[in-house]
Scaffold this motif. Structure first.
Motif, PDB file in Angstrom:
ATOM      1  N   GLU A  12       0.830  -1.237  -0.184  1.00 50.38           N
ATOM      2  CA  GLU A  12      -0.015  -0.077   0.048  1.00 50.38           C
ATOM      3  C   GLU A  12       0.894   1.353  -0.158  1.00 50.38           C
ATOM      4  N   LEU A  13       0.487   2.265  -0.964  1.00 50.92           N
ATOM      5  CA  LEU A  13       1.217   3.412  -1.088  1.00 50.92           C
ATOM      6  C   LEU A  13       0.712   4.496  -0.201  1.00 50.92           C
ATOM      7  N   ILE A  14       1.333   5.511   0.162  1.00 49.05           N
ATOM      8  CA  ILE A  14       1.118   6.542   1.118  1.00 49.05           C
ATOM      9  C   ILE A  14       0.252   7.722   0.083  1.00 49.05           C
ATOM     10  N   ASP A  15       0.713   7.745  -1.113  1.00 45.95           N
ATOM     11  CA  ASP A  15       0.050   8.482  -1.956  1.00 45.95           C
ATOM     12  C   ASP A  15      -0.029   7.585  -3.298  1.00 45.95           C
ATOM     13  N   PRO A  16      -0.909   7.614  -3.767  1.00 44.90           N
ATOM     14  CA  PRO A  16      -1.048   6.807  -5.240  1.00 44.90           C
ATOM     15  C   PRO A  16      -0.303   7.407  -6.518  1.00 44.90           C
ATOM     16  N   THR A  17      -0.006   8.842  -6.361  1.00 41.51           N
ATOM     17  CA  THR A  17       0.882   9.144  -7.488  1.00 41.51           C
ATOM     18  C   THR A  17       2.438   9.224  -7.259  1.00 41.51           C
ATOM     19  N   LYS A  22       3.465   2.897   2.425  1.00 42.44           N
ATOM     20  CA  LYS A  22       2.936   3.216   3.706  1.00 42.44           C
ATOM     21  C   LYS A  22       3.480   2.552   4.986  1.00 42.44           C
ATOM     22  N   ASN A  53      -8.475  -1.120  -4.951  1.00 46.80           N
ATOM     23  CA  ASN A  53      -7.647  -0.428  -3.931  1.00 46.80           C
ATOM     24  C   ASN A  53      -6.680   0.321  -4.587  1.00 46.80           C
ATOM     25  N   HIS A  55      -4.558   2.379  -3.919  1.00 44.80           N
ATOM     26  CA  HIS A  55      -3.164   2.732  -2.914  1.00 44.80           C
ATOM     27  C   HIS A  55      -2.333   1.578  -3.319  1.00 44.80           C
ATOM     28  N   ARG A  57       0.072  -0.957  -5.211  1.00 43.56           N
ATOM     29  CA  ARG A  57       0.921  -1.257  -6.139  1.00 43.56           C
ATOM     30  C   ARG A  57       1.469  -2.384  -6.312  1.00 43.56           C
TER      31      ARG A  57
END
Length: 80
Positions: A12-17, A22, A53, A55, A57
């Protein structure tokens, strides 16, 4: 023929961009694969499984690019 190992992992990423995770302790290591095609197939399966989801990746890391067998070993590799 040289092995072309690939690592498939995600989380899971903090920010999807961006690509900062996370929680790096919660990464999902899918596995190490002997060629790009099998790594891609595993990556695609996980990416599709988590498509809901935004977030999440998954990535393919080209492990074979991290080590050049022809290059001299670093001082830390010589210790082992």
């Amino acid at each position: 023929m040289a092995q072309r190992l690939h690592l498939v992992f995600g989380g899971e990423l903090i920010d999807p961009t961006k690509t900062a995770f996370k929680d790096v302790h919660d990464l999902h290591v899918v596995g190490i694969f002997p060629d790009y095609q099998s790594a891609y197939d595993a990556w695609k399966a996980e990416a599709q499984r988590t498509v809901d989801n935004a977030h999440m990746r998954y990535f393919i890391a080209h492990l074979h690019r991290l080590r050049d067998e022809g290059a001299e070993a670093s001082s830390t590799e010589e210790l082992g």
